[in-house]
Design a protein around this motif. Structure first.
Motif, short mmCIF file in Angstrom:
data_model
loop_
_atom_site.label_atom_id
_atom_site.label_comp_id
_atom_site.label_asym_id
_atom_site.label_seq_id
_atom_site.Cartn_x
_atom_site.Cartn_y
_atom_site.Cartn_z
N LYS A 29 0.85 -1.19 0.00
CA LYS A 29 0.00 0.00 0.00
C LYS A 29 0.88 1.24 0.00
CE LYS A 29 -3.56 2.40 2.76
NZ LYS A 29 -4.44 2.31 3.94
N ALA A 31 0.59 5.71 -0.59
CA ALA A 31 -0.25 6.89 -0.79
C ALA A 31 0.44 7.85 -1.74
CB ALA A 31 -0.53 7.58 0.55
N ASN A 39 -4.83 6.15 -2.08
CA ASN A 39 -4.12 4.89 -1.85
C ASN A 39 -4.04 4.10 -3.15
OD1 ASN A 39 -3.90 5.34 0.95
ND2 ASN A 39 -5.94 4.51 1.29
N TYR A 41 -2.65 0.18 -4.47
CA TYR A 41 -2.33 -1.14 -3.91
C TYR A 41 -1.70 -2.02 -4.98
CZ TYR A 41 -5.52 0.42 -0.23
OH TYR A 41 -6.12 1.14 0.77
#
Length: 230
Positions: A29, A31, A39, A41
């Motif tokens: 993860k 940001a 976010n 992933y």
């Protein structure tokens, strides 16, 4: 052990990613964008090395080194809003990954990014991550074609479901429906029936912005969310 390590899911734009090691899948993860704090992933099959990115939201200079030489098989865009696909052209151009989005949002994503959506998915479809599988859960309301992605790790020792919810479910409530009461009712109904009625309390979910949560933590507040209307 399915949840080894010290993963918290607390990341900030410009900071280090957080990594969760499951038996068969690695979840990374990160940001991006200090203002929007989206976010992204990166999911990696630990047997095959195949990788899938959920939301190429921004900052290809951050995402491409994270992806590395292993490349990418798919990029999944959870919904059509601009802040979730700003790096899509760069990431697809660099990796050749197949693009995935909910069918009702696919045309809008292409209009905004110039990137065709190769796989326009609907509720119940699946996307492979090497030997692992993501199940598409359609959650209309935030946008018509918003999707969540379910990875069920329940068969592993100590395992449980993992759900990537885009902007449809957050700690503290469902996604913004911008004052549209019919859209809110649709979203709260779909989140209730397709997620909370189906999945167990130990389901961990990963939203499009901010920190993660579990269904156990949020379930007691469903009626409160419905009554407040947002």
């Amino acid at each position: 052990m399915s949840d080894a390590g010290t993963y918290t899911g607390e990341v900030k734009a410009g900071g280090a990613p957080d990594v969760r090691e499951l038996d068969a899948l690695r979840i990374t993860k990160v940001a991006v964008d200090e203002q929007m704090s989206n976010n992204c992933y990166l999911l990696t099959c630990k047997r095959t090395g195949d990788q899938v990115l959920i939301d190429a939201a921004d900052a290809s200079a951050t995402l491409l080194p994270l992806i590395g030489d292993a490349g990418l098989t798919h990029v999944i865009t959870t919904h059509q809003h601009w802040d979730h696909h700003r790096a899509l052209p760069d990431v697809v151009g660099a990796t050749g990954a197949a693009t995935v989005a909910g069918d009702p949002d696919a045309e809008a994503i292409t209009e905004q990014t110039g990137v065709p959506i190769a796989l326009q998915v609907r509720h119940g479809d699946t996307v492979p991550v090497g030997d692992c599988t993501l199940e598409v859960i359609a959650l209309a309301g935030h946008t018509p074609g918003s999707i969540a992605l379910l990875y069920d790790d329940s068969a592993s020792e100590g395992g449980h479901p993992h759900l990537f919810t885009g902007d449809s479910l957050f700690p503290g409530g469902v996604g913004n429906t911008f004052g549209d009461q019919a859209a809110f009712e649709q979203l709260i109904d779909e989140v209730s029936t397709k997620i909370f009625d189906r999945l167990p309390d130990d389901t961990w979910f990963y939203p499009g912005h901010g920190n993660d949560s579990t269904l156990r933590a949020e379930r007691p507040h469903l009626q409160e969310w419905r009554e407040r209307g947002w």
